[in-house]
Every structure is written in C-alpha cells, then in structure tokens.
Design an enzyme around this catalytic site. Sequence first.
Site, PDB file in Angstrom:
ATOM      1  N   THR A  28       1.362   3.251  -6.911  1.00  0.00           N
ATOM      2  CA  THR A  28       2.222   3.507  -5.089  1.00  0.00           C
ATOM      3  C   THR A  28       1.185   4.909  -4.709  1.00  0.00           C
ATOM      4  OG1 THR A  28       4.384   3.922  -4.230  1.00  0.00           O
ATOM      5  CG2 THR A  28       3.601   4.677  -6.623  1.00  0.00           C
ATOM      6  N   VAL A  46       1.329  -1.456   0.005  1.00  0.00           N
ATOM      7  CA  VAL A  46      -0.001   0.241  -0.189  1.00  0.00           C
ATOM      8  C   VAL A  46       1.104   1.179  -0.388  1.00  0.00           C
ATOM      9  CG1 VAL A  46      -1.965   1.556   1.056  1.00  0.00           C
ATOM     10  CG2 VAL A  46      -1.912  -1.620   1.729  1.00  0.00           C
ATOM     11  N   CYS A  47       0.548   2.322  -0.261  1.00  0.00           N
ATOM     12  CA  CYS A  47       1.275   3.630  -0.558  1.00  0.00           C
ATOM     13  C   CYS A  47       2.770   3.282  -1.389  1.00  0.00           C
ATOM     14  CB  CYS A  47       0.835   4.377   0.690  1.00  0.00           C
ATOM     15  SG  CYS A  47       0.873   5.645   0.287  1.00  0.00           S
ATOM     16  N   SER A  48       3.298   3.810  -0.028  1.00  0.00           N
ATOM     17  CA  SER A  48       4.637   4.073  -0.252  1.00  0.00           C
ATOM     18  C   SER A  48       6.133   2.319   0.070  1.00  0.00           C
ATOM     19  CB  SER A  48       5.586   4.880   0.210  1.00  0.00           C
ATOM     20  OG  SER A  48       5.457   4.796   1.759  1.00  0.00           O
TER      21      SER A  48
END
Length: 208
Positions: A118, A98-100
């Site tokens: 991302t 998830v995300c970074s």
Amino acid sequence: MDVAFVLYPRMTALDLVGPYEVLGHQPEVTSHFVAASREPVTTDAGLVVVPTATFAELDRADVIVVPGGGGWAEVLEEGVVAAWLRVAHPTATWTASVCSGSTLLAQADVLDGRPATTHWALRDELAARGAVVATDRVVVDGSVVTGAGVSAGIDLALTLVGLIWGDERARFTQLLIEYDPEPPYRAGSPESAPAELVALARGVFAGR
C-alpha cells in the site's frame, strides 16, 4: 473480459486512470466504472468521473481494480465498497488495489493473512487490518494483486497484463505508453526523501 474500476468520492484520479490506460486499451477488455450510484464522482483533486453502473447493477467482473485516495477513511466508515467486494471478489479472476485502496480490500476480508502492499504512509493501518504488509511496489498473492502508492497503479496494471496475456503483451503495452520513468528528483519513497519532507507528508496523510 469485464474489468470493473471502483469509484468513490475523493478517490485519487491517477489511481484510476493509470490502470485504466493500461488495461482499458487491451482489445479483450470491456471497462466498467462502478459506484454506489450513477451520480458523477469527484476525485480528491476535482476531476469528475461518471459511473457506468452501480454496485447493485454489476455484481461480478473478471478483474476488479480498487483505487485509493483522500476519501478512503470515509469509504471505510460507510462500508459500501467493502460490501460490494464481498460479493464480487469471490467470482473475480483477479482483484487488485492501488495505494489506500488496499484498506478497502482488507475491510472486505480479502487480505486476511495475505502479503500486500500500500502507500508507505498506510503500512501500519493495513497491518492492523490483517494483511502481511510488504514494501514492494507490486505484490501478487494468488488472485490478489496490490500496488503501492498512486503511481504504482501503472506497474500493477502492467503486471496484470503480463499475468493475463503474457510478458510480450505487457512489454508491448509498456512501449506503447512509453513508460520509462526517469523522475527529476530522488524523493519518491520515505527511504530516499529528506526526513523533513517525510514528516510533512505524514502530516498531510494524518489530516485526511
């Protein structure tokens, strides 16, 4: 089914809790919170999470979920999460970020030449690490599933439920958590937000 949620200092709580709420309530799932040590981990907003296993104690899981957060750059520098992923990913059925958290998958060579998403502010960073960056909210490529920024962790986890147990289970889970977003503002992406807010947000990420 063993699901390993990776913990590290200054991760973002929603990156963890969103997928956990979706996946952790599935009756087949045993959740593990894995980190470098069993010391409590403090998220970037101050929530404290206690690991249930260390990377040395748990070297495999059916599903791996790697959150992002403010501490991603420090974790990249340390290399501990990537070292664990190099061991655990090859035997996992699904590896997700998830995300970074996607940058940690990339450091472990999981995303080489793969399409992945991302947080919008880190697309160039992820591309520089060998991924083929997409702007989709969730990207599925083989056994690897990546989600965009923070709140996309819920979408990612529902996608995994559909892939593992079928669409009907995923829809039922979505209903149970009443996931029917109607955000009060149209500012959730750099395409929809005012330019001055995008610039401000980029400055926040640059300072992390």
